[in-house]
Design an enzyme around this catalytic site. Structure first.
Site, PDB file in Angstrom:
ATOM      1  N   PHE A 112      -5.172   4.392   0.434  1.00  0.00           N
ATOM      2  CA  PHE A 112      -6.221   3.495  -0.077  1.00  0.00           C
ATOM      3  C   PHE A 112      -5.819   2.749  -1.352  1.00  0.00           C
ATOM      4  O   PHE A 112      -6.614   2.615  -2.268  1.00  0.00           O
ATOM      5  CB  PHE A 112      -7.533   4.252  -0.314  1.00  0.00           C
ATOM      6  CG  PHE A 112      -7.850   5.313   0.697  1.00  0.00           C
ATOM      7  CD1 PHE A 112      -7.777   5.040   2.056  1.00  0.00           C
ATOM      8  CD2 PHE A 112      -8.227   6.578   0.312  1.00  0.00           C
ATOM      9  CE1 PHE A 112      -8.064   6.016   3.006  1.00  0.00           C
ATOM     10  CE2 PHE A 112      -8.526   7.567   1.246  1.00  0.00           C
ATOM     11  CZ  PHE A 112      -8.438   7.286   2.601  1.00  0.00           C
ATOM     12  N   HIS A 113      -4.585   2.219  -1.402  1.00  0.00           N
ATOM     13  CA  HIS A 113      -4.103   1.508  -2.585  1.00  0.00           C
ATOM     14  C   HIS A 113      -3.633   0.087  -2.270  1.00  0.00           C
ATOM     15  O   HIS A 113      -2.558  -0.315  -2.716  1.00  0.00           O
ATOM     16  CB  HIS A 113      -2.942   2.280  -3.224  1.00  0.00           C
ATOM     17  CG  HIS A 113      -3.286   3.632  -3.754  1.00  0.00           C
ATOM     18  ND1 HIS A 113      -2.336   4.566  -4.101  1.00  0.00           N
ATOM     19  CD2 HIS A 113      -4.480   4.207  -4.010  1.00  0.00           C
ATOM     20  CE1 HIS A 113      -2.922   5.662  -4.551  1.00  0.00           C
ATOM     21  NE2 HIS A 113      -4.231   5.471  -4.500  1.00  0.00           N
ATOM     22  N   PRO A 114      -4.373  -0.713  -1.541  1.00  0.00           N
ATOM     23  CA  PRO A 114      -3.889  -2.071  -1.257  1.00  0.00           C
ATOM     24  C   PRO A 114      -3.901  -2.941  -2.507  1.00  0.00           C
ATOM     25  O   PRO A 114      -4.862  -2.962  -3.263  1.00  0.00           O
ATOM     26  CB  PRO A 114      -4.884  -2.584  -0.207  1.00  0.00           C
ATOM     27  CG  PRO A 114      -6.147  -1.828  -0.488  1.00  0.00           C
ATOM     28  CD  PRO A 114      -5.699  -0.464  -0.937  1.00  0.00           C
ATOM     29  N   ASP A 172       0.862  -1.175   0.000  1.00  0.00           N
ATOM     30  CA  ASP A 172       0.000   0.000   0.000  1.00  0.00           C
ATOM     31  C   ASP A 172       0.902   1.230   0.000  1.00  0.00           C
ATOM     32  O   ASP A 172       2.076   1.169   0.396  1.00  0.00           O
ATOM     33  CB  ASP A 172      -0.906  -0.007   1.239  1.00  0.00           C
ATOM     34  CG  ASP A 172      -1.994   1.060   1.208  1.00  0.00           C
ATOM     35  OD1 ASP A 172      -2.243   1.625   0.120  1.00  0.00           O
ATOM     36  OD2 ASP A 172      -2.591   1.328   2.267  1.00  0.00           O
ATOM     37  N   HIS A 173       0.356   2.347  -0.447  1.00  0.00           N
ATOM     38  CA  HIS A 173       1.076   3.616  -0.417  1.00  0.00           C
ATOM     39  C   HIS A 173       0.738   4.350   0.879  1.00  0.00           C
ATOM     40  O   HIS A 173      -0.429   4.633   1.144  1.00  0.00           O
ATOM     41  CB  HIS A 173       0.689   4.477  -1.616  1.00  0.00           C
ATOM     42  CG  HIS A 173       1.199   3.961  -2.922  1.00  0.00           C
ATOM     43  ND1 HIS A 173       0.464   4.005  -4.091  1.00  0.00           N
ATOM     44  CD2 HIS A 173       2.377   3.385  -3.256  1.00  0.00           C
ATOM     45  CE1 HIS A 173       1.181   3.491  -5.074  1.00  0.00           C
ATOM     46  NE2 HIS A 173       2.333   3.094  -4.593  1.00  0.00           N
TER      47      HIS A 173
END
Length: 527
Positions: free
Chosen positions: A467-469, A292-293
């Site tokens: 919110f980038h899983p 994630d970021h």
């Protein structure tokens, strides 16, 4: 028990694309199962409505992480869309493909067909770009991509400051090398959000061979002789089973898809036995490789310039904002969460930009909270290619139980070094002449954090998910390059969880690309 050629578990960004493409042939019977409801909530349509969708059980799974050691023991809210359109119905609407090197890296890691030149046509074929067709963009496709309908002096000043620092302004982030600064292009149409449901599902809902069931919580996939044949799901208080004569496709996202795999008996055999689930295939990699970021929200108080903090400070200001949107579909209500983007190298040893900025004309203590009572802006910055790897795993065989989510942020020394350098670079840009007239004063993390150790600790204190899983059913370990789950037949995963490594940018456009390419693979296999 109904029978279908294809059953798709998950009606999000990938699921909507799959439903469209697989049902285009009227001979294919397609079932799309979505745990959430219809996307007819007004705040899904209004771009600023993400503020009312995230954290709302009507549209969000309401996940949260376990306590994160790298973040000082904090737990984070972990939004994932639970509605038709999935996270594309609640996200920041940024259209970002990443870098050519991302996809070439996938191919070089042993995943043929996933290089930049091979995936780029899948981006352009589905695109309806505001500037028309070109070498890098498409026209007439389902995904509408537009410029944002607003401007802010503070953002333009920060862009000029970045140029003074040495970062050029560029026209477009989506040509393969996104280093530079530009204003984000967004998935909107005339000031309204344009989700995957708007783009792909709604135009084809009337197809006789496509059945869409909302409120359908997928429990598990059932197998006969090693082949996926049925999908068990709950609808209200009743259990249902659907038969798949062709293939079952998991498109429930980086958290949902590995959970379905585990409940189906595909995962770490020892853990599954402990949960009372009979193992079908021992595959400890399921749920691992979570990436994630982590964004560091650096905030600066300013003076002599308007920011959203003032414009939305009272009922009169909010009324003017509402009127502007009502009359023109522009202004703050048409805003994506971030407007100005920048891609930067934290060090010359990186071949391509490894930091992404999301710059916003506002500031707040925490996402979802109230705006600060003074003019300010935020320069959020994230490490695009973190080394840290986490895991998600079910805690129960009950499909209604929330899984464990451990992103494991800042777990490596390199990730901590990059985070500290990101804060330093932000300070250097804010100190450029173009910003001087606004007297930027760092309020988060604050100038008292200056040493390497202090900056690394500060990064853990202000860091939060963007919110980038991705990556929890990765190509090469869980699925092959055709997105087929290894060791079983008739089952694929087609969503963000198959990324072997996270892309260098926002992840929604790559997820829809994966679904475009995945749908073609499914149809070719049927031939």
């Amino acid at each position: 028990m109904d029978a279908f050629d294809y059953i798709i578990a998950g009606g999000g960004s990938a699921g909507c694309v799959l439903a469209n493409r697989l049902s285009a042939d009227p001979r294919n019977r397609v079932l799309l199962l979505e745990a959430g409801g219809k996307d007819d909530y007004i705040w899904i349509k209004v771009p600023v409505g993400y503020l009312y969708c995230i954290g709302n059980p009507r549209t969000d799974w309401l996940y949260q992480t376990e306590a994160e050691q790298g973040l000082g023991g904090r737990q984070l809210k972990y939004p994932r869309g639970r509605v038709l359109g999935g996270s594309s119905s609640i996200n920041g609407m940024i259209y970002m493909r990443g870098q050519a090197a991302d996809y070439d890296g996938w191919r070089q890691a042993g995943n043929p067909g996933w290089g930049w030149d091979e995936v780029r046509p899948y981006f352009t074929r589905a695109e309806d770009h505001y500037d028309g067709a070109s070498e890098f963009h498409g026209q007439g496709g389902e995904i509408r991509v537009e410029k944002q309908r607003l401007r802010w002096d503070i953002l333009e000043a920060f862009q000029r400051a970045a140029e003074e620092w040495g970062l050029p302004a560029i026209e477009d982030f989506n040509r393969g090398d996104n280093e530079g600064s530009s204003f984000f292009q967004v998935t909107q149409r005339k000031g309204w959000r344009w989700s995957a449901s708007d783009a792909f599902l709604k135009p084809v809902r009337s197809r006789a061979n496509l059945k869409v069931v909302t409120g359908a919580l997928v429990d598990r996939v059932l197998f006969e002789d090693g082949r996926a044949v049925d999908v068990a799901y709950r609808l209200g208080d009743r259990d249902h089973v659907a038969r798949a004569d062709g293939e079952v496709i998991l498109a429930a996202g980086a958290i949902g898809s590995p959970a379905v795999l585990e409940r189906s008996g595909i995962g770490d055999a020892h853990r599954l036995c402990d949960l009372g689930i009979a193992p079908l295939r021992d595959m400890p990699e399921v749920g691992g490789n979570l990436q994630d970021h982590l964004q560091l929200r650096c905030a600066y108080r300013v003076s002599g310039v308007s920011t959203l903090n003032q414009r939305a400070a009272n009922l009169f200001g909010k009324g003017l904002i509402g009127l502007e949107y009502l009359l023109r579909r522009s202004g703050p209500m048409a805003m994506a969460p971030s407007q100005l983007g920048m891609f930067v190298k934290s060090h010359d040893r990186y071949a391509t930009a490894n930091l992404e900025y999301h710059v916003q004309p506002l500031s707040l203590e925490a996402f979802g909270g109230g705006l600060d009572p003074f003019p300010a802006f935020t320069a959020s910055v994230c490490n695009l290619r973190p080394e840290s790897r986490g895991r998600t795993a079910i805690n129960s065989a009950d499909p209604t139980a929330s899984p464990s989510i451990r992103p494991n942020y800042l777990a490596t020394e390199e990730d901590r070094r990059v985070a500290a350098q990101a804060i330093r670079i932000t300070r250097e840009i804010a100190a450029q002449p173009a910003m001087a007239r606004y007297h930027p004063d760092e309020i988060r993390p604050g100038r008292d954090h200056d040493s390497e150790e202090d900056l690394q600790r500060a990064a853990g204190a202000i860091g939060t998910t963007i919110f980038h899983p991705v990556g929890t059913a990765a190509m090469g370990t869980v699925v092959d390059a055709e997105l087929r789950v290894k060791g079983v037949d008739g089952l694929r995963v087609i969503d963000a969880s198959v990324m072997p490594r996270i892309t260098s940018g926002n992840t929604n456009a790559p997820t829809m690309m994966i679904a475009e390419k995945g749908a073609e693979m499914v149809l070719q296999a049927a031939q």
